[in-house]
Design a protein around this motif. Structure first.
Motif, mmCIF file in Angstrom:
data_model
loop_
_atom_site.group_PDB
_atom_site.id
_atom_site.type_symbol
_atom_site.label_atom_id
_atom_site.label_comp_id
_atom_site.label_asym_id
_atom_site.label_seq_id
_atom_site.Cartn_x
_atom_site.Cartn_y
_atom_site.Cartn_z
ATOM 1 N N GLU A 1 110.537 -2.903 9.582
ATOM 2 C CA GLU A 1 109.015 -3.069 9.372
ATOM 3 C C GLU A 1 108.616 -1.409 10.437
ATOM 4 O O GLU A 1 108.368 -0.122 9.819
ATOM 5 C CB GLU A 1 107.982 -3.188 9.067
ATOM 6 C CG GLU A 1 108.238 -4.954 8.785
ATOM 7 C CD GLU A 1 106.868 -5.260 8.899
ATOM 8 O OE1 GLU A 1 106.508 -5.571 10.450
ATOM 9 O OE2 GLU A 1 106.548 -6.609 8.514
ATOM 10 N N ASN B 1 114.305 -2.839 4.321
ATOM 11 C CA ASN B 1 113.603 -1.174 3.682
ATOM 12 C C ASN B 1 114.569 -0.880 2.924
ATOM 13 O O ASN B 1 114.996 0.056 2.782
ATOM 14 C CB ASN B 1 113.459 -1.031 5.291
ATOM 15 C CG ASN B 1 112.237 -0.130 6.001
ATOM 16 O OD1 ASN B 1 111.975 1.185 4.775
ATOM 17 N ND2 ASN B 1 111.410 0.339 6.985
ATOM 18 N N VAL C 1 110.762 -4.417 1.582
ATOM 19 C CA VAL C 1 109.379 -4.070 2.843
ATOM 20 C C VAL C 1 109.179 -2.072 2.602
ATOM 21 O O VAL C 1 110.620 -1.505 2.256
ATOM 22 C CB VAL C 1 109.120 -4.693 4.121
ATOM 23 C CG1 VAL C 1 108.420 -6.112 3.994
ATOM 24 C CG2 VAL C 1 110.143 -4.112 4.940
ATOM 25 N N GLY D 1 107.829 -0.986 5.289
ATOM 26 C CA GLY D 1 107.600 0.006 6.475
ATOM 27 C C GLY D 1 106.935 1.307 7.175
ATOM 28 O O GLY D 1 106.280 1.426 6.081
ATOM 29 N N SER D 2 106.534 1.052 8.207
ATOM 30 C CA SER D 2 105.585 1.941 8.622
ATOM 31 C C SER D 2 106.224 3.257 9.855
ATOM 32 O O SER D 2 105.685 3.975 9.819
ATOM 33 C CB SER D 2 104.838 1.355 9.932
ATOM 34 O OG SER D 2 105.320 0.665 10.393
#
Length: 715
Positions: free
Chosen positions: A247, A296, A318, A320-321
């Protein structure tokens, strides 16, 4: 009195009984190093233990003791914990595990966890407990070698760099483990040490993939710098730690999402068992969970990692940030970027600007009628000698000459009218361009928001796919334990295929939206782009106070006045109406020209200058008594012309102009009416969308709650 005495006895017995059953247990924690990340996990573990133990026992946690990866300090910490008031010892970290494993006898119940890798354990498969008094382990399926195999199935690397903490190869036989693993492989490896929280960027030059087995104790900024360095070099990465690393920007991991929760639950259950009197030697040492590849997809897009559709059903994705750093052929657009790019580079608008430039040249051409017209010519003549003899020197046999002619219009009603007409037509063409520009901006905005919708749809379809995967896993577990039949498994397998196809379709639709944006901005179709999210209350939208618009639209009293205001503004600023206005002015000028304007004469000045270069042959000289013609002479004249009758063209042109004027007025009324309708329809559509958004929010909340209840019930 007897009743009161009996009641007091019952109360005292309850209080006394509670005091007998409620006891305090002190738990000591040993760790290699404390960081912000380990502190968060420590709080999560404390919460889990407290929840499992319940209110019958008061649990007190001592401040964790750190060894800073120092073996003597680790041994000292353990002895201090044994000598102190700790009832149970929880030991985490590589150094603590190695130190405590060497101890032969354990005075207090001890749980070792967190770094006992299955690659370095030699427990027999049939052994289920530690079989050593007062100690137990938590051994997971986590394995460096299995991770490397999973990584190779995802990306066939040739030379992988294994990122390790500088101290780790000195305390774990990593070199021996990896030498054995790669002995029968075509791929090779190198150990890349992290020194003082940093990785030497030049160490990445020789590898085509990296496997992160350390970094757990890095600070957030240090980890971010590490991820940025790896991704800027376009190197696929794999983490041995957890989905949290993915993430934050690492490409992939083989660790499932729920392993931390399951891990802490097992620790809490072991603590509960020890408090209940169970010796740690009788507690199970293996924590079983299924590994799961997680990728990701933002990182995959950033580094150009090839994503195969066949991965969708077996890999979790995902977003991710992490902050994405687009490459030289990757661009991330805000709505402002797209609008500016369309205005500057759109080919249709560029062609429309050329139309405006052409109309400007028409104005210049009309004005040029008042500029002088100068013509120069040269000629040579040969005349029949017999004729030349009798011309008295007027027409010699051979002659050469030149002529310069000047014509200057002093006044012309037609030329003046043409200038005014062309100016109005040029303004009308500018309004045509303005209308096309507004249409292009509207299309660009629609394309931007369409891309946002499709991007969200991809995220939703991915979430649906992940939920179906989890439900399928639960159904398989229920089937294996005999809690349910196979029908649920088959139904969810079918649903998994449908969700996978939906995700593929959503991804392709998003790419088509990106292609449309590339076309609008005149980008090559191969340009990889993304659109940044927009918030109605953020960025450039914040100044427009959409909340106030919503309040006005929601008010039946204010809405009609607001619509009337929008209509008036639309009429004032409509390029279509302005275009008709300029065309109407041009038509009226043309009508006046063909009406009374035809009675105004055209005045022009004319002049010529002639030069004779040579005369020869017969007739070159005049006979005696005749004057010699001058070689150079000029003439000037004033020309006034007034057309009397031009085959009735003037009357016909006047009638055409009148019909065109009537036609333009009808079109103006039609456009005005259309504006009224469109604005009213748009306002109603906005109201519908506001209602749909509010209903969707409620539906989302209800669906989320329903899904949670259904999943809990199914579990």
């Amino acid at each position: 009195m007897k009743h009161i005495t009996l009641l007091l006895c019952i109360v005292f017995s309850m209080v006394f009984g509670y005091a007998q059953t409620n006891k305090t247990v002190t738990i000591g924690v040993l760790t290699d190093k404390s960081t912000a990340r380990t502190q968060v996990l420590f709080q999560q573990m404390k919460k889990e233990i407290t929840a499992v133990i319940g209110q019958d026992v008061t649990v007190r946690f001592k401040q964790p003791l750190e060894n800073q990866f120092n073996f003597p300090e680790a041994k000292k910490n353990y002895e201090k914990m044994v000598a102190g008031d700790a009832d149970i010892i929880l030991a985490f970290g590589v150094v603590n595990n190695l130190v405590i494993n060497k101890i032969k006898q354990y005075a207090k119940p001890t749980i070792l966890f967190g770094s006992v890798n299955s690659d370095f354990t030699d427990f027999p498969k049939e052994q289920k407990t530690s079989e050593i008094p007062n100690i137990t382990y938590l051994i997971t399926p986590f394995s460096y070698t299995k991770d490397l195999e999973a990584f190779h199935s995802l990306y066939e690397y040739d030379h992988v760099g294994i990122i390790v903490d500088e101290f780790l190869p000195e305390i774990l036989p990593l070199q021996s483990l990896f030498d054995t693993h790669f002995s029968d492989k075509e791929a090779t490896y190198s150990l890349l040490p992290i020194k003082e929280g940093k990785l030497n960027p030049s160490s990445l030059n020789e590898v085509d993939a990296v496997y992160l087995i350390s970094g757990f104790y890095l600070q957030e900024t240090q980890f971010g710098e590490l991820v940025t360095t790896i991704n800027k070099n376009k190197i696929p990465s794999f983490s041995a730690n957890s989905i949290a690393d993915v993430e934050r920007g690492i490409l992939a991991t083989n660790q499932p999402e729920t392993n931390i929760d399951r891990f802490f639950r097992r620790i809490a259950l072991n603590v509960e068992s020890i408090i209940s009197g169970v010796n740690p030697s009788d507690l199970p040492i293996f924590v079983d969970y299924k590994n799961k590849l997680t990728v990701n997809y933002r990182t995959a897009d950033e580094i150009g990692f090839p994503m195969r559709y066949s991965m969708l059903s077996s890999v979790d994705f995902v977003e991710g940030s992490q902050e994405i750093h687009p490459g030289p052929n990757q661009k991330s657009y805000t709505i402002t970027d797209i609008l500016n790019g369309v205005v500057e580079k759109n080919l249709s608008l560029e062609a429309a600007r050329k139309e405006v430039a052409l109309s400007e040249q028409d104005v210049k051409l009309a004005k040029s009628n008042f500029l002088p017209n100068v013509v120069a010519s040269a000629s040579g003549a040969y005349v029949d000698p017999e004729l030349a003899k009798v011309s008295n020197g007027q027409r010699p046999e051979l002659s050469t000459s030149a002529n310069i002619g000047l014509e200057q219009v002093i006044y012309s009603e037609g030329a003046n009218a043409n200038i005014k007409i062309q100016k109005n037509l040029q303004k009308a063409q500018q309004e045509v361009y303005n209308a096309e520009e507004l249409d292009a901006i509207l299309n660009a905005s629609a394309s931007y928001f369409n891309a946002l919708i499709l991007k969200t749809n991809v995220r939703i379809q991915n979430q649906n796919l992940q939920v179906t995967k989890k439900n399928l896993q639960i159904a398989q577990q229920n089937f294996e334990t005999g809690a349910s039949g196979k029908s649920d498994v088959l139904r969810l397998q079918s649903q998994l295929a449908q969700n996978t196809q939906s995700l593929i379709n959503a991804g392709n639709s998003l790419q088509q939206a990106f292609n449309a944006i590339n076309q609008l901005m005149n980008n090559p179709m191969s340009t990889k782009i993304d659109v940044m999210d927009a918030g109605i209350a953020n960025g450039i939208f914040k100044n427009y106070r959409y909340e106030e618009f919503q309040e006005i639209l929601d008010s039946p009293q204010l809405r009609p006045a607001f619509i009337e205001f929008l209509i008036e503004e639309a009429k004032t600023n409509s390029p279509e109406l302005k275009n008709l206005g300029y065309n109407l002015d041009a038509t009226q000028i043309n009508y006046k020209l063909n009406n009374l304007g035809r009675l105004i004469p055209t005045v022009a000045l004319q002049g010529n200058y002639n030069i004779t270069f040579s005369r020869s042959g017969e007739g070159a000289s005049p006979p005696t008594g005749f004057p010699m013609l001058p070689d150079n002479y000029y003439n000037i004249g004033l020309n006034i012309s007034l057309p009397i009758f031009q085959r009735n063209e003037r009357n016909i042109n006047k009638q055409i102009a009148k019909i065109q004027e009537d036609q333009l007025l009808i079109q103006k009324d039609n456009i005005t009416l259309d504006l009224d309708k469109r604005l009213n329809d748009m306002v109603l559509n906005v109201i519908n969308q506001i209602a749909n958004i509010e209903i969707s929010k409620e539906a989302e909340r209800t669906a989320e709650e329903s899904l949670s209840l259904s999943q809990n019930a199914y579990k």
